[in-house]
Every structure is written in structure tokens, then in C-alpha cells.
Design a protein around this motif. Structure first.
Motif, mmCIF file in Angstrom:
data_model
loop_
_atom_site.group_PDB
_atom_site.id
_atom_site.type_symbol
_atom_site.label_atom_id
_atom_site.label_comp_id
_atom_site.label_asym_id
_atom_site.label_seq_id
_atom_site.Cartn_x
_atom_site.Cartn_y
_atom_site.Cartn_z
ATOM 1 N N LYS A 66 24.885 44.988 44.335
ATOM 2 C CA LYS A 66 25.491 45.509 45.571
ATOM 3 C C LYS A 66 24.759 44.973 46.805
ATOM 4 C CE LYS A 66 25.625 49.983 45.340
ATOM 5 N NZ LYS A 66 25.984 51.360 45.751
ATOM 6 N N ALA B 297 34.389 45.572 40.790
ATOM 7 C CA ALA B 297 35.635 44.854 41.073
ATOM 8 C C ALA B 297 36.406 45.521 42.213
ATOM 9 C CB ALA B 297 36.486 44.780 39.813
ATOM 10 N N LYS B 298 36.457 46.851 42.177
ATOM 11 C CA LYS B 298 37.214 47.589 43.198
ATOM 12 C C LYS B 298 36.547 47.488 44.572
ATOM 13 C CE LYS B 298 39.311 52.133 43.979
ATOM 14 N NZ LYS B 298 39.464 53.512 43.442
ATOM 15 N N LYS B 299 35.221 47.505 44.591
ATOM 16 C CA LYS B 299 34.486 47.541 45.866
ATOM 17 C C LYS B 299 34.420 46.170 46.541
ATOM 18 C CE LYS B 299 30.003 49.060 47.775
ATOM 19 N NZ LYS B 299 30.581 49.958 48.779
ATOM 20 N N LYS C 22 33.117 51.257 33.177
ATOM 21 C CA LYS C 22 33.490 51.762 34.509
ATOM 22 C C LYS C 22 32.652 51.142 35.629
ATOM 23 C CE LYS C 22 30.684 56.042 34.293
ATOM 24 N NZ LYS C 22 30.119 55.898 32.966
ATOM 25 N N ALA D 10 34.283 47.928 36.609
ATOM 26 C CA ALA D 10 35.509 48.244 37.347
ATOM 27 C C ALA D 10 35.178 48.666 38.782
ATOM 28 C CB ALA D 10 36.288 49.349 36.627
ATOM 29 N N THR D 11 34.069 49.380 38.957
ATOM 30 C CA THR D 11 33.639 49.810 40.293
ATOM 31 C C THR D 11 33.279 48.614 41.164
ATOM 32 O OG1 THR D 11 32.785 51.897 39.417
ATOM 33 C CG2 THR D 11 31.957 51.208 41.566
ATOM 34 N N ASP E 17 40.642 36.021 44.108
ATOM 35 C CA ASP E 17 39.645 36.683 43.279
ATOM 36 C C ASP E 17 40.174 36.728 41.854
ATOM 37 O OD1 ASP E 17 38.130 37.066 45.517
ATOM 38 O OD2 ASP E 17 38.497 39.205 45.711
ATOM 39 N N GLU F 193 44.117 38.812 36.981
ATOM 40 C CA GLU F 193 43.420 39.188 35.752
ATOM 41 C C GLU F 193 43.861 38.314 34.591
ATOM 42 O OE1 GLU F 193 42.925 43.147 34.320
ATOM 43 O OE2 GLU F 193 42.918 44.029 36.327
ATOM 44 N N HIS G 137 39.463 41.652 46.209
ATOM 45 C CA HIS G 137 40.730 41.959 46.866
ATOM 46 C C HIS G 137 41.886 41.470 45.993
ATOM 47 C CE1 HIS G 137 38.296 42.771 50.432
ATOM 48 N NE2 HIS G 137 37.737 41.592 50.254
ATOM 49 N N HIS G 138 42.615 42.407 45.430
ATOM 50 C CA HIS G 138 43.791 42.087 44.598
ATOM 51 C C HIS G 138 43.516 40.941 43.620
ATOM 52 C CE1 HIS G 138 45.884 44.700 47.366
ATOM 53 N NE2 HIS G 138 45.568 43.913 48.389
#
Length: 591
Positions: free
Chosen positions: A168, A195-197, A189, A192-193, A42, A204, A200-201
Motif C-alpha cells: 500500500k 485490486a479494488k483499492k 480477500k 481482492a482488496t 488494468d 480478468e 480501475h475496472h
């Protein structure tokens, strides 16, 4: 710099690169392509618009796709129809030597049945807007349950446009083991949300600072009274005769109103907002790309996906509510290695927003005065003279010359020139001659903080000197390169040269008065590539007022006349940046 050959691309893609005329990869391409080719990972890539992101994800995606299988393997989500089509067209150019690879665009405003047919024929890559994609998934037309790669392009713009829930829902229909590549100009944000959801690692990469503006853009602001926004907009346009710009308004109503007023006043303008039909939108954008429209007035949502490389100015008629939105606005200019200018029209109560934006984009704004009527007349006079000089002669005129010579008999050369200029210039001069000064009493900007010398030039009329120089865009200068040329030629510091305004075949700049003698001596008999480069003082305080040649240097009219002869022998080099022409104004007499 690393060549494309060194990035690991296959020969079929390198052949396409050669056909497209690409020589060196951009920074985001140089960073992203090797990572995506060498790893199954990713990726989060932060880079401004206009930095070559499509190729950064497009080349690796094409190389990883199995063209022998008709299964949909790659999904690219983009915020607008325009960007969706642009990405699709670019991917087709990149994959022109790969047999069997099919890329299909899915977007609203077009026949869903026709898009369904294209998908049914087999599409290894689907490029889609979130709304239409969600619709087609709901109808069972598109199957993305087996994709290997999902790319979110302009992720922050999609989320700003309210596509969070759609994205989503779409991603929930994709396999967990896919790889997601997220490309964004900023990292609010919501991004970022996502990306986090869904990632996987991720690795960047960042081109420039996070959320920072492009370094090729100069940021300026003009403090106005609340009722003077529109007159200020007109003056900014008239100070830049070759302007090719996007003017941003907050609302659809303001966008339509400003565009209508500009058209009424004779400018080549157009509106772009959500109330337009798709056909109307296409007509406006086609006219803008052909430069039949010089001032495109747009809302932030409608302007998403505009991808035109040679926009000279972005004008913020009103500031946006979100700083990230300003970053996107200013990113419409200064693209593909060119420089640009982002202008902001603000009232005194909005000055605190300028400070907030500076902190976010990590660049300083220059506080500038609104051009006075006489400053505009000076610029337009030089522009008209340049236009006459560069006009290609229509030889059919020769048939009428005997009769014309009879009409003009007895008029000497100087008087004839004055009369020719006055035909256009008088109407323009009469409009601005007694126009009021739109500057507020104190344009000191941020108030509590002291500005740097580079910012100070607009306000220091006592110690600041304005100069005219006979080079401009046609000589391949922009505000950055001309500033560097002057700084290096005069051995001055970067902040010693400011208020650099580059026009088509001439320019203006300011220095503090202490440098005047050095400048006039240096350019008294100065040549570049065999051509005389002349610098003269404008007698307009701070750059406004009547055009004036500095008679104190001696020579008077004879000196000016000899310079005129020299200029007659000179030839400009380079290409004009803009070919669009503005209509003569019905009321104002602008040209």
C-alpha cells in the motif's frame, strides 16, 4: 495452437523467443499478451505457479517501454529475492535485442549502495521485493512517481508474507494514471482488496478454476499416528528412490529438526528457513538446483519463489493453516507440463482438513497406505537391479579382472547375481524385515463418505491386485501417461486403473481382481516399438510384502529365465528424470 507471432509481439522479441526455444505460448501467455498489447488497461490474471506468468507480463511490458528514455517506467513487485532475481534474468533474456533497455533488481541481503548505483545509471524497469523497495523510496534513491506500469507478481504470496502495508505504501508513491497488472495463483480477500483499492475496472483472465490446483498434480494422503510422521516420511522417500522433493513443515524449528534427522539417516537433505543467512540460503538453493540435495525441507515463507521445474514430489509433513498455502505448496511440482505428486501426512484428527482442501482445489485426494517394509524392499530391489544394468562400465576394471575371476572362481551366474545384490540389499532388508506397520487401523479416509474406485485401491486388499510392469520414467512415462496407456491398451475405465507408481525403469499399478486375466493375457507377448512390455502380479497384498512373480501362469523358473534373456536384449529409451544420487546410509543401509 496460436504461435507467438500471432500475439502481436515485435520482431526483436520474436528473435529472443526463438533463441530461448519457445515454440507455443502457454495458456496464460496466450490470454494475457494480446490484451496487454492491444489495450491500456488494468489486468487481474489468476494462474498457478509454473504456467509462464513472467513471459505473460514481461513481453508486453518490454514492448511498451521507451528504451530511449532513462526514466523508470515499469515496477515489478515480487515476494522473494529468488523470484526477484529470476524475473530480472528472464526480462534481460527477453530484451536482449533491444538497445538501451536496462532492468535492475532491488532486494534485501545485498549491498544497497550497489543497487543505488545501478538505479542511478538508469533503469527503465525495476524488479523489487516490497521491503527493500520501501526502504529505497524512503531514502530517496528510487523515483517511481512517473511509472506507467506496475506489476504485482505472486500477489497472494506477498500478502501471505505480511507485505500488505508495504505494498500500500509503495503504490501510494505511484501515479494514479498508471496501469496495474496483478498476477496471482489464488484470490484471497486481501488480494481482492488490493485490486479494488488500486485498480480501475480491470480485465480478468483465469487459467483453470479460481483457486484450483494444477491438473498435472496427483494429491495423496497418508493417515498416521502422531509419533509416526518422521518414519512415514522416510518410507515415502524410500518408496521413491529417485525422489526430488520439497518437504514442508510449519515452523523453523521443525524444518531444521527434520532436515537434521534426514541427514543423520543418510539422505541428501537440506533445510531452508528464515533463520538462515542469505549466504547459507544461497548455498542450499544452489545445491538443490544441482540435485545435490534431493529432499529440501522448508517453511512456507522460505520456499516462496522456489522455481525448479522438475520437482517430482511435494511432501506436506504438516498441513498448513490456510488452504491457499496448500495450493502454493502443491504448485511446486507438476510444472512446465510435467506431472507431479503432492503427499500429505495427516493424523486422524486432521482428516476434515483434507475435505476442505478438496473443495477448494476442486480435486480429490487418494487415500493411500503407508508402504510396508517389504513393499519398500521390493521397490528398492528392482531399483538396484536397474542401477546395475544402467551403470556405465569403467574400463579400468579390466586390469583387475584376472585376479577378480580367481577370487570368484566356482560361483555360477545366478549365485553371483544373488551375492552382488545382497551386498547392498541385505543391510536394507535387515532394517525393514521386522519393521512395524505404520498404518492406523482404519485408513478409510474421510470416514463418513464412500470413496470412489480410484481412491479405494489402497484399502481393498481383498479385491485389489498389484502388478509390476517393466517400463518407467526412462521410457517417458509418468503416473498420468502410464495410467492412460494401460487404460487405452486394456480398454478399461479411468478409475479401473489406480495406485500407479512410476519409478525410474519400472512401475506398479493396481486393478480390481476381475481384470487380472485380461491384463495377464494382454501382456503375455506384448511389444511397444519392438520392445517386450511385461506385466506380472506382485504377491504382496495391496502392494506390500515380498517381491513375487506369478507362478500360476506356468513356466516357473524357465519362464522367468527366458524373460531375463529377453530383457537383456532390450534397451530403454528416453532420459532419466533425475541424476541426483543418495549416499549410502550409515545405519539403515539404504541405497
Amino acid at each position: 495452437m496460436t504461435k507467438f507471432e500471432a500475439l502481436g509481439l515485435e520482431q526483436s522479441l520474436l528473435d529472443a523467443v526463438t533463441d530461448l526455444g519457445f515454440e507455443n505460448p502457454s495458456e496464460v501467455q496466450e490470454k494475457a499478451i494480446p490484451i496487454l498489447l492491444e489495450n491500456e488497461t488494468d489486468l487481474v490474471a489468476l494462474a498457478q505457479t509454473g504456467t509462464g506468468k513472467t513471459a505473460a507480463f514481461g513481453f508486453p511490458l518490454i514492448q511498451k517501454i521507451d528504451s530511449s528514455s532513462r526514466t523508470t517506467q515499469g515496477l515489478i513487485l515480487s515476494p522473494t529475492r529468488e523470484l526477484c532475481l529470476q524475473i530480472t534474468n528472464e526480462l534481460k533474456l527477453y530484451s536482449k535485442y533491444i538497445k538501451g533497455l536496462n532492468t535492475v533488481a532491488i532486494y534485501g541481503g545485498a549491498s544497497i549502495s550497489e543497487q543505488a548505483k545501478q538505479i542511478k545509471r538508469g533503469a527503465q524497469i525495476v524488479v523489487a521485493t516490497p521491503g527493500r523497495m520501501k526502504d529505497m523510496i524512503g531514502r530517496g534513491i528510487v523515483d517511481i512517481s512517473k511509472i506507467d506500469y506496475c506489476i504485482l507478481d505472486e500477489a497472494d504470496e506477498m500478502l501471505n508474507m505480511g507485505f500488505y502495508e508495504d505494498i500500500k505504501d509503495i503504490l501510494s508513491n505511484t501515479p494514479d494514471e498508471k496501469f496495474t497488472w496483478l498476477f496471482s495463483a489464488t484470490m484471497p480477500k486481501e488480494v481482492a482488496t488490493i485490486a479494488k483499492k488500486f485498480m480501475h475496472h480491470p480485465k480478468e483472465i483465469t487459467v483453470g478454476d479460481k483457486n484450483a490446483g494444477a491438473t498435472t498434480v496427483q494429491h495423496e494422503y497418508y493417515v498416521v499416528g502422531g509419533r509416526d510422521r518422521y518414519p512415514t516420511l522416510k518410507r515415502l522417500a524410500d518408496t521413491n528412490p529417485d525422489i526430488f522433493s520439497v518437504v514442508f513443515c510449519r515452523t523453523k524449528r521443525d524444518t531444521q529438526k527434520v532436515a537434521e534427522k534426514l541427514i543423520e539417516d543418510g539422505y541428501n537433505a537440506g533445510a531452508l528457513h528464515g533463520d538462515l543467512s542469505q549466504n547459507q540460503r544461497d548455498l542450499v538453493m544452489n545445491a538443490f538446483r544441482k540435485k545435490q540435495i534431493q529432499m529440501l525441507v522448508a517453511t512456507d515463507v522460505a520456499a516462496r519463489g522456489i522455481d525448479v521445474d522438475d520437482i517430482t514430489h511435494v511432501i506436506n509433513y504438516q498441513l498448513p493453516d490456510e488452504i491457499e498455502t496448500y495450493t502454493h505448496r502443491s504448485g511446486r511440482t507438476g510444472r512446465a507440463g510435467k506431472s507431479g505428486i503432492s503427499m500429505v501426512i495427516v493424523t486422524r484428527s486432521e482428516l476434515r482438513k483434507i475435505k476442505s482442501i478438496e473443495g477448494k482445489i476442486k480435486q480429490k485426494f487418494i487415500a493411500k497406505k503407508i508402504p510396508t517394509g517389504m513393499e519398500i524392499c521390493e521397490i528398492q530391489l528392482y531399483h538396484l537391479a536397474s542401477k546395475i544394468r544402467d551403470t556405465q562400465i569403467n574400463e579400468e576394471v579390466a586390469n583387475y579382472l584376472p585376479a577378480i575371476n580367481d577370487v570368484l572362481q566356482g560361483i555360477d551366474r545366478d549365485e553371483l547375481i544373488k551375492k552382488i545384490i545382497s551386498v547392498e540389499f541385505s543391510r536394507f532388508y535387515n532394517y525393514y524385515n521386522k519393521a512395524k506397520d505404520l498404518n492406523t487401523v482404519d485408513t478409510d479416509g474421510h470416514g463418513e463418505r464412500k470413496r470412489s474406485k480410484g481412491e479405494r485401491g489402497e484399502a481393498s486388499s481383498n479385491g485389489s491386485v498389484r502388478y509390476f510392469i517393466n517400463v518407467g520414467e526412462k521410457d517417458d512415462y509418468d503416473w498420468m501417461s502410464l495410467k492412460d496407456f494401460l487404460k487405452d491398451t486394456l480398454s478399461l475405465g479411468r478409475d479401473d486403473v489406480y495406485r500407479v507408481d512410476v519409478k525410474d525403469s519400472f512401475s506398479f499399478f493396481n486393478t480390481d481382481a476381475e481384470h487380472t486375466e485380461l491384463i495377464l493375457q494382454t501382456f503375455s507377448d506384448f511389444k511397444v516399438d519392438g520392445r517386450f512390455v511385461n506385466v506380472e502380479v506382485s504377491k504382496n497384498p495391496g502392494g506390500s510384502g515380498r517381491s513375487g512373480r506369478d507362478r500360476s501362469r506356468g513356466g516357473g523358473k524357465d519362464r522367468d529365465r527366458s524373460r531375463g534373456k529377453r530383457r537383456d536384449r532390450k534397451s530403454s529409451h528416453g532420459k532419466s528424470s533425475h541424476s541426483g544420487k543418495r549416499r549410502s546410509k550409515k545405519r539403515d543401509g539404504f541405497f
